[in-house]
Design an enzyme around this catalytic site. Structure first.
Site, PDB file in Angstrom:
ATOM      1  N   ASP A  58       4.972   3.148  -5.512  1.00  0.00           N
ATOM      2  CA  ASP A  58       5.371   4.182  -4.533  1.00  0.00           C
ATOM      3  C   ASP A  58       6.738   4.963  -5.049  1.00  0.00           C
ATOM      4  O   ASP A  58       6.675   6.316  -4.949  1.00  0.00           O
ATOM      5  CB  ASP A  58       5.934   3.528  -3.410  1.00  0.00           C
ATOM      6  CG  ASP A  58       4.792   2.734  -2.470  1.00  0.00           C
ATOM      7  OD1 ASP A  58       4.865   1.841  -1.399  1.00  0.00           O
ATOM      8  OD2 ASP A  58       3.690   3.272  -2.637  1.00  0.00           O
ATOM      9  N   LYS A 137      -6.089  -6.029   8.474  1.00  0.00           N
ATOM     10  CA  LYS A 137      -6.340  -5.098   7.469  1.00  0.00           C
ATOM     11  C   LYS A 137      -6.978  -6.071   6.159  1.00  0.00           C
ATOM     12  O   LYS A 137      -6.284  -6.968   5.706  1.00  0.00           O
ATOM     13  CB  LYS A 137      -5.049  -4.287   6.791  1.00  0.00           C
ATOM     14  CG  LYS A 137      -5.181  -3.472   5.934  1.00  0.00           C
ATOM     15  CD  LYS A 137      -3.974  -2.796   5.354  1.00  0.00           C
ATOM     16  CE  LYS A 137      -4.274  -1.663   4.400  1.00  0.00           C
ATOM     17  NZ  LYS A 137      -4.447  -2.262   3.173  1.00  0.00           N
TER      18      LYS A 137
END
Length: 853
Positions: A58, A137
């Site tokens: 990130d 998820k």
């Protein structure tokens, strides 16, 4: 690896202290960041592994976003900040274009961020109550099933979100995916999105079986799913073929949404208005859906759902790394829309990674393809987040020092993003005085060459013995065979080690990659090699014997027998001169690789900064390696997508004698180093081709042309292939899947043409498509007063993303305008990502835009 979330704490902390003001320096940093990010994307999506934590990934993406924001001319459509998932560049499986683009998800990392996301959704939704569907998820492999009139036509991986890999045969082998939907009244076309996973309960049994038959074990269930599904039957012995099919039959799938879906053509009884109703429809069609989803009226209830499953995440049949939260109302999906990579009506809550304690046994240093010396933590085996971990990267000596770890420490280990092992630090309270400091070696552990920084001020140490360091040669040979280069099946890490660092014979078949295409069966058969870990280079030990694990990858092994009867406990024997199937496959695939595209040859040469984008630009403009080699710096830098930094890297590379030896020996071995039929460097433009001086932008799917084909057709006709629409654009060729560029062309009055007109344009020139009673030259030329900055940017404007990739395109004719001066010829860097979009229209489907990574 999580998908980029610009509001994550990790990303915020990663904003660079200074942004290079100098454009050249910024360009160099942007190029380095893109290379690093794409490498880790390829590891994660292509090799089904990665060496970077979520936070580090990130941080890289956020730094790239900041630089592109500060220097808009450096932003391009193929930047990782504008794309989804991994690159779909492989010759292993046939490419499949999704009818609607498979987007990803933005992430939140805390309950506060989840509440902020919901508050924004409710503000944007206006009046009325927003209901939220929450589901697990799944940590698996994204899949897209295309059904036509209820019959499965293709099953494809996500790829780059636009083009994936055709894995239909393997999906059918699973036996749990219906080849024909149940019921009646099925739409002519529907895409069903889901996730394929390997059941956690069967994972240990799978790895035990892999060890029994001498196959590699998988790091975790996700790798097992991807590694099992993304393999082909060709070239495998009957025993290995059955093993492959047995693994595939263990795979499971759960569906979670719909992509392209012509809603108006559905039977009335199939009409749905909510995501939860979509699941009922899918279940009625016989598709497997998760039972772990709930619909809530308030985000506080969603938070409780998140907490509950976080505490019991190990009790589910598949691995999970978070909770997906979606707005249930399908009408709000369209109203809220999407960015270029993710829907605004959905997000993923990412759980904090699981943490455990273990013992740091040692820190070893590994040398990679570029010579970088990386310390790795070697730990006592421990299970974390569903898989066993023995090692983790420590990046460099400064990171080791910053973490404060000593060899012998009890350390805290976590799975970053539940995937990447990461050492957080020591448990100081448990020290007993026997611990010792790590000392970074001064010599390369592979070739004993003194390590040094590449340049003054660098933290990383590198081995400068690029030609002969066995680890670097091994890494470069692996790179030659990688999916982004020559895509040579059968030349993986074990084969590369066998060719460069064999135990027997004493002299390796390859001293450098120069001899790769000269290999013969006589070179391969005698090889015995010690199996090494792919990351650390450490010798792997046979758990049964305690000795170094040795293999003979290119000759057959006799089945273990006692008294003529098969006995798995008996030792395996070798037949000294009988080639294995692996040897035959490798030589066959090396021969096939000789005719790969020129841009792939360029990537395979490991030239600094030359990735697929720059390689395509160079190949498209110059047409041969000889032309590139003899070009001046000015000629190289003038090619769009290349520039001064890459030009210098090319010139420096060709200055090295052993680099030139690689080229010469590959050519002598039959490697094709030119584009067949290419007229020469810039020949079409120089000769006044039919598009000389004209800029053409291709967007959407143009019948008869691939993404690269459209670009090459424009360039071959002497034109410039633009990546964005501006006042300097002469034509926009638009097909199904065209996005915001179509609207921008209409707003600017740029002439819009369809696929048939595009073919006439590139073959015959503007006269062939002139409007009635119009001057062809005027028809082709935009008005004066163009915005040079807009054209130079070569990138979509902010807010241009989020287009509907499956919308029907109706080309329009625009008013005629006058022309500016001729533009420079473009390169592959200018290719519009939209050009790879769908061949067939279809309205966006409910729940289909979001694809869990």
């Amino acid at each position: 690896m999580s998908d980029t979330a610009t509001d994550s704490p990790a990303a915020d902390d990663a904003v660079p202290a200074t942004t290079p003001a100098d454009l050249e320096a910024a360009s160099a940093r942007v190029d380095a960041l893109r290379t690093e990010i794409e490498r880790h994307r390829d590891e994660y999506y292509g090799a089904d592994a990665s060496t970077l934590s979520d936070a580090e990934y990130d941080a890289l993406v956020h730094e790239l976003e900041a630089l592109e924001e500060a220097h808009p001319t450096l932003r391009s459509q193929d930047s990782p900040t504008q794309t989804v998932g991994g690159r779909a560049e492989t010759t292993l499986f046939a490419p499949v274009t999704h009818a609607e683009r498979m987007l990803s998800l933005d992430n939140v990392f805390s309950e506060e961020e989840l509440a902020e996301w919901a508050a924004k959704v409710e503000r944007d939704a206006g009046s009325g109550r927003v209901r939220y569907l929450s589901e697990l998820k799944i940590d698996g492999l994204a899949i897209n099933l295309r059904y036509e009139h209820g019959v499965l036509v293709t099953a494809a991986t996500r790829g780059d979100g636009v083009v994936g890999e055709d894995v239909t045969q393997n999906v059918l082998t699973m036996g749990t995916v219906p080849e024909r939907l149940m019921g009646s009244g099925h739409p002519p076309l529907v895409e069903v999105r889901g996730e394929i996973f390997f059941p956690v309960a069967e994972f240990d049994e799978l790895n035990a079986r892999q060890l029994e038959v001498g196959e590699r074990v998988f790091a975790n269930p996700r790798n097992a799913a991807a590694g099992s599904l993304r393999q082909k039957e060709e070239g495998k012995s009957p025993a290995r073929l059955e093993l492959m099919r047995a693994r595939i039959r263990r795979l499971r799938m759960l569906v979670h949404g719909i992509g392209a879906w012509p809603v108006r053509e559905l039977a009335s009884d199939a009409h749905v208005s909510a995501q939860s109703e979509v699941y009922g429809l899918l279940a009625g069609w016989g598709l497997p859906i998760s039972t772990h989803f709930r619909v809530f009226d308030d985000i506080s209830e969603v938070t409780e759902f998140v907490r509950r499953h976080g505490a019991h995440r190990a009790e589910v049949e598949h691995q999970i790394d978070g909770i997906v939260v979606k707005v249930d109302d399908l009408g709000l999906h369209e109203e809220l829309g999407a960015t270029s990579r993710a829907p605004r009506w959905a997000t993923a809550y990412k759980y904090p990674p699981e943490e455990v304690n273990t013992t740091l046994l040692d820190i070893v240093v590994s040398v990679g393809r570029t010579g970088r010396a990386t310390p790795f933590a070697v730990m006592e085996k421990v299970e974390v987040a569903g898989s066993e971990v023995r090692q983790a990267t420590l990046h460099n000596q400064q990171v080791v020092k910053a973490k404060g770890v000593l060899i012998g420490d009890t350390v805290v280990l976590r799975k970053a993003g539940d995937v990447i092992p990461e050492v957080l630090g020591p448990v100081v309270e448990l020290r007993d005085g026997t611990e010792r400091e790590f000392v970074m070696p001064t010599l390369c552990p592979e070739c004993q060459t003194p390590l040094r920084p590449a340049k003054e001020g660098d933290i990383d140490l590198r081995c400068p013995n690029a030609r002969s360091c066995p680890a670097q040669v091994r890494g470069r040979v692996e790179h030659v065979a990688s999916r982004g280069a020559l895509d040579i099946e059968g030349l993986g890490e074990v084969a590369a080690a066998a060719l460069t660092q064999p135990l027997e014979p004493e002299d390796p078949p390859l001293e450098t990659e120069a001899g790769l295409f000269e290999l013969t069966m006589a070179d391969l058969v005698p090889i015995t090699v010690v199996v090494r870990d792919a990351e650390t280079g450490m010798v792997k030990v046979d758990e049964k014997t305690g000795e170094a694990k040795r293999v003979t990858p290119f000759r057959r092994r006799r089945a273990p027998k006692r008294d003529g009867v098969f006995d798995p406990a008996a030792p395996w024997g070798d037949e000294d001169s009988v080639p294995s199937k692996s040897a035959e496959v490798l030589l066959e695939n090396l021969d096939k690789a000789k005719t790969q595209d020129l841009w792939r040859i360029l990537v395979a040469l490991s030239i600094r900064h030359v990735g697929p984008v720059a390689a395509r630009a160079l190949a498209g403009w110059f047409g041969s390696l000889d032309a590139i080699r003899s070009a001046s710096r000015e000629e190289l830098a003038a090619v769009d997508g290349v520039g001064g930094i890459i030009a210098d890297a090319l010139l420096d590379w060709f200055e090295v004698d052993w680099h030139r030896e690689i080229v010469d020996r590959w050519r002598k071995a039959g490697v094709v180093m030119e584009v067949p039929g290419h007229p020469g460097p810039g020949a079409a433009a120089a000769a006044g081709g039919v598009l000389a001086g004209l800029t053409v932008v291709a967007t959407g799917s143009l019948e008869g042309y691939t993404r690269e084909g459209a670009l090459e057709a424009i360039m071959a006709a002497g034109g410039k292939a633009g990546s964005s629409v501006s006042k300097k654009t002469h034509y926009v060729a638009a097909g199904p899947g065209a996005g915001s560029k179509l609207g921008k062309a209409e707003a600017l009055g740029v002439r819009i043409i369809d696929a048939a007109e595009f073919r006439l344009l590139v073959e015959q020139g503007p006269d062939a498509i002139a409007l009635p009673d119009a001057d062809p030259a005027a028809d082709a030329d935009p008005a004066a007063g163009a915005d040079p900055a807009a054209d130079a940017a070569g990138a979509p404007a902010v807010g241009e993303a989020g287009e509907d990739a499956s919308a029907e395109v109706k080309p329009k004719r625009a008013r005629k305008r006058k022309a500016p001066a001729a533009a420079d010829v473009a390169s592959a860097a200018d290719v519009d990502a939209d050009a790879a979009a769908v061949p067939e229209p279809g309205e966006p489907g409910p729940g289909g835009a979001a694809e869990t990574p």
